[in-house]
Structure formats: structure tokens, C-alpha cells
Design a protein around this motif. Sequence first.
Motif, PDB file in Angstrom:
ATOM      1  N   GLN A 104       0.921  -1.079  -0.296  1.00 20.78           N
ATOM      2  CA  GLN A 104       0.036   0.134  -0.026  1.00 20.78           C
ATOM      3  C   GLN A 104       0.759   1.170  -0.062  1.00 20.78           C
ATOM      4  O   GLN A 104       0.664   2.292  -0.513  1.00 20.78           O
ATOM      5  CB  GLN A 104      -0.991   0.010   1.329  1.00 20.78           C
ATOM      6  N   GLN A 105       1.909   1.189   0.804  1.00 18.64           N
ATOM      7  CA  GLN A 105       2.589   2.474   0.986  1.00 18.64           C
ATOM      8  C   GLN A 105       3.266   2.842  -0.534  1.00 18.64           C
ATOM      9  O   GLN A 105       3.686   3.989  -0.899  1.00 18.64           O
ATOM     10  CB  GLN A 105       3.889   2.361   1.978  1.00 18.64           C
ATOM     11  N   TRP A 106       3.471   1.971  -1.618  1.00 17.52           N
ATOM     12  CA  TRP A 106       4.129   2.199  -2.823  1.00 17.52           C
ATOM     13  C   TRP A 106       3.184   3.204  -3.558  1.00 17.52           C
ATOM     14  O   TRP A 106       3.547   3.640  -4.509  1.00 17.52           O
ATOM     15  CB  TRP A 106       4.504   0.843  -3.459  1.00 17.52           C
ATOM     16  N   LEU A 107       1.875   3.209  -3.224  1.00 16.44           N
ATOM     17  CA  LEU A 107       1.042   4.059  -3.927  1.00 16.44           C
ATOM     18  C   LEU A 107       1.461   5.475  -4.092  1.00 16.44           C
ATOM     19  O   LEU A 107       1.540   6.434  -4.710  1.00 16.44           O
ATOM     20  CB  LEU A 107      -0.332   3.784  -3.439  1.00 16.44           C
ATOM     21  N   SER A 108       2.279   6.013  -2.805  1.00 15.52           N
ATOM     22  CA  SER A 108       2.517   7.008  -2.436  1.00 15.52           C
ATOM     23  C   SER A 108       3.487   7.496  -3.597  1.00 15.52           C
ATOM     24  O   SER A 108       3.529   8.810  -3.935  1.00 15.52           O
ATOM     25  CB  SER A 108       3.070   7.546  -0.964  1.00 15.52           C
ATOM     26  N   ILE A 109       4.378   6.578  -3.958  1.00 13.53           N
ATOM     27  CA  ILE A 109       5.550   6.792  -4.911  1.00 13.53           C
ATOM     28  C   ILE A 109       4.714   7.356  -6.272  1.00 13.53           C
ATOM     29  O   ILE A 109       5.132   8.247  -6.595  1.00 13.53           O
ATOM     30  CB  ILE A 109       6.272   5.738  -4.851  1.00 13.53           C
ATOM     31  N   THR A 110       3.918   6.431  -6.630  1.00 14.14           N
ATOM     32  CA  THR A 110       3.464   6.820  -7.992  1.00 14.14           C
ATOM     33  C   THR A 110       2.319   8.046  -7.851  1.00 14.14           C
ATOM     34  O   THR A 110       2.537   8.881  -8.731  1.00 14.14           O
ATOM     35  CB  THR A 110       2.276   5.614  -8.340  1.00 14.14           C
ATOM     36  N   PHE A 111       1.807   8.435  -6.767  1.00 16.88           N
ATOM     37  CA  PHE A 111       1.174   9.723  -6.669  1.00 16.88           C
ATOM     38  C   PHE A 111       1.949  10.863  -6.756  1.00 16.88           C
ATOM     39  O   PHE A 111       1.540  11.737  -7.378  1.00 16.88           O
ATOM     40  CB  PHE A 111       0.186   9.656  -5.211  1.00 16.88           C
ATOM     41  N   SER A 112       3.101  10.981  -5.783  1.00 14.46           N
ATOM     42  CA  SER A 112       3.840  12.087  -5.748  1.00 14.46           C
ATOM     43  C   SER A 112       4.542  12.290  -7.193  1.00 14.46           C
ATOM     44  O   SER A 112       4.790  13.498  -7.845  1.00 14.46           O
ATOM     45  CB  SER A 112       4.864  11.697  -4.739  1.00 14.46           C
ATOM     46  N   LYS A 113       5.032  11.235  -7.861  1.00 15.75           N
ATOM     47  CA  LYS A 113       5.717  11.271  -9.010  1.00 15.75           C
ATOM     48  C   LYS A 113       4.609  11.823 -10.148  1.00 15.75           C
ATOM     49  O   LYS A 113       5.057  12.627 -11.099  1.00 15.75           O
ATOM     50  CB  LYS A 113       6.030   9.953  -9.392  1.00 15.75           C
ATOM     51  N   ALA A 114       3.195  11.375 -10.109  1.00 13.24           N
ATOM     52  CA  ALA A 114       2.465  11.704 -11.095  1.00 13.24           C
ATOM     53  C   ALA A 114       2.173  13.306 -11.159  1.00 13.24           C
ATOM     54  O   ALA A 114       2.074  13.924 -12.144  1.00 13.24           O
ATOM     55  CB  ALA A 114       1.041  10.893 -11.017  1.00 13.24           C
ATOM     56  N   ILE A 115       2.191  13.782  -9.785  1.00 14.51           N
ATOM     57  CA  ILE A 115       1.926  15.010  -9.841  1.00 14.51           C
ATOM     58  C   ILE A 115       3.317  15.882 -10.227  1.00 14.51           C
ATOM     59  O   ILE A 115       3.219  17.105 -10.664  1.00 14.51           O
ATOM     60  CB  ILE A 115       1.416  15.560  -8.219  1.00 14.51           C
TER      61      ILE A 115
END
Length: 459
Positions: free
Chosen positions: A160-171
Motif C-alpha cells: 500500500q505504501q508504494w502508492l504514495s510513490i506513484t502519486f507524488s511522481k504523477a503530480i
Amino acid sequence: MEIFYFLVFGALSVVVAALELSKSNKDRINTPSAFNAFKNNYLFVYSLMMAGDWLQGPYVYFLYSQYGFDKGEIGQLFIAGFGSSMLFGTIVGSLADKQGRKRACITYCITYILSCITKHSPEYKVLMLGRVLGGIATSLLFSAFESWLVAEHNKRGFEQQWLSITFSKAIFLGNGLIAILAGLFGNVLVDSLSLGPVAPFDAAACFLAIGMAVIMSSWTENYGDPSENKDLLTQFRGAAVAIASDEKIALLGAIQSLFEGSMYTFVFLWTPALSPNNEDIPHGFIFATFMLASMLGSSLASRLMARNSLKVESYMQIVFVVSSAALVLPIVTSILVAPSDVKGGSISFAGCIQLLGFCVFESCVGIFWPSIMKMRSQYIPEEARSTIMNFFRIPLNIFVCVVLYNVDAFPITVMFGMCSIFLFVASILQRRLLAIVDKPKTGDWALGEKNTETDPLNI
């Protein structure tokens, strides 16, 4: 162009570069190659989608004015876009949950491409149709892609924590770097190559078509709740019940509407705020500066979310307070700094102060997006994710339509004051959300909910 603009842009560039280059192991999360491939595929598609969106933004008003429409008629076209998003957003969100998020993402591409095609016509009715299609596409952009990502991420068994990586990189990419590059590319098409104000829309359609091809060839389908053949009314009712019965979801929706409402209002207000006497300001360069400030915020967010000991709900209180203070600056400068009566000329001293404050606000926007995505992934139930996310956008779109309709009825300081109050209220609601999350799950209360520590989606 004055040296002031270069100094601000340069300072932000140095800070962003320093933040990215100085990341240590504790600021990064080691992930396997399978996740990295999945993440990079999504980021590539998301960047293409945002390129298609950002290319259009700076030239919509200009194109309408070139076709001879006055401010009132153009305002009606903008209201049509937000109204369309409000009326049809929940429907397309529910269809995304029921018919598939991949199909919804493809529908976004097709709808937005058709909207771009309508820009070739000077007919008001055709342009109005384009705004309606654009409103539908916007609803899909801000719900279907995130819903697909979260569902696919969990389906593949990633942490679940890896989602934050994708979110921050997407923004960082989509709302930062891509926005800057799109603005520069659009400027080349319109000014350097003299292809006219329709050229950015044609380029946007090309990027959307490429993204659609990647989606069709590499994405798998996922659904909300395919176990039952629910009609749209049943899905609406289920989403409304989820919002009404879970205070966390309701608070999240209110926080999102308050912040985004203030953000979209700021989009309309920053130009008259910086040039009240028709000062000659470089709109494109200032826009790029704002996007750079947003990149700074997303870079900070990636560091914050990489720490397991720091909750998103905790630091977002501070973000909302800071953003509220940043939008108070136009009011403060109007009181403390003597207004200039000189028409035209360069940006005033008050404008310089406000520009710095607006950069702080845009940094908060950069932190907000990946953080709100993270909270939505934790609290919104998977089976109605797109539907609920578009429910959140209903009050937002109503608010923006009201502001657009009455934008000339109130002084600009009143509008900024209203946004500042909204952001401060968001900080109070965020504090309440943190209190609920930190509340021990014992007794009868625990029977109604699953523990979010063991069930990240809280469903």
C-alpha cells in the motif's frame, strides 16, 4: 522581462533541484522491478493525458476571443464546462465503476479529442458542445485514472505504501514538468510557428491519441463491484450511503471541495490581482513559475509520505493553514501598500509580494494532490471509488459556477478572503479527520468498521 521574474524562477529551480538531488535512503522507498515497470507505464500514460489537458488551458479564452465572442459569452462557455462536469460527472463515474475503469480512460481520450476538434468551428453552438464534452472528460480525468491505478495496484499485490510513490511522481511530472513543457510548446506553436490558436488543441489531440493507444495495448481492465448487476440509481444510493455513514469519507469530500474550490477560484483571480492597473506581466512565464512551485510541493510530499512515522492527516493541517495565509496577502497588501494609479508599466511592489505568496500557495497545491490521493486510497471503498470521487466534485463545480457568474460583483479582496476562510475551515476539518483516525477502535464502534491498519482500503 524584469529580473524579478527570473530571480523567483531561478530560486525555485535551485530549491527543487536540491530537494531531488539530496534525497537520502530514508526519503526513498526501495521497490522491485515489477512495480517500477507498472509505475512507469502509468506515469507515461498520465503524463500524456495531462499534456493533452495543459496544452489547451492557456488558449481556451484566447481562442474564443479571436472568434469574436465577448466576456459574457465566454463566461457562459466556461460555466457550461463546469456545469457539464457537475451534471454528468457522477454518471460517468458510476459507469466507470460498473463498465470498467480502462474503458472509462479510453472514453476520456475520445471525448477530449472530440472536444479539441470542435475548436476548429467558430459557431457558438459547436463550441458549447465542445465545452460539454470537455466537462465530461475532466470528470473522467480526475476519477477514472486514479481508480484504475489503485485497483490495479492492489490487484497485483503491491504494498500500500508504494502508492504514495506513484502519486507524488504523477503530480511532479503531470502537474509540474509536463505543464511547463506544454506551456512552452504551445507558445512555440502559436507564436514562433504562427500556426494560430487552434494549433495547441490539435497537438493535444495527438498526445491523447498516443496515450489511448498505450492504454488499449498495455492496460488490463478492472471494475468496482461487478458481483451484482446494479443500475446507476443503486450505485448512486450506495455511494451516498457510504459518504453519509462514514465520517472520514464525508470529511475527505468536504476538504477536497473546499481546497479545490479555492484553487480554481485562484486560477481566475491571479491575473487581475497581479495587474490591477493593466500592468504588463508575462503571463506564460508566471504560469511556468507557478508550476515549478507545484513541483517543489510534490517533491516535499514524496519525502513526507516516505516516512511511516508521519501521517498524511497530520501534516496536511499545516498545509491548509499555510495556504490560507498565502491567499490573505492580497488583502494585506491592499491595506498596507498604497495603490498605484499608473496605468500599464511593470509589476508593482504589492504585485511582487503577492506573486511570492502565490508561489507558496502553488507549493501547497503540489503537496495537496498526492496527499489527497493517498487519503482517498485509504478511505474510499473500492466498489464505488469513481462514483464517490465524482460526488465530491458536485459542490466544487457548483461553487466554481457561482464564482464565475459573480466574478465582477465583488472586489477581488473579498474573493481572496472567501478562499482563505475556506482553506482555514479545511484545516479544521483535517484536524477532525486526524482525531477520528487516531481514535482507538474498541467496543461497539469497532464493529461497524474494519481497522484501517489491517485493511488499508477500509472496506
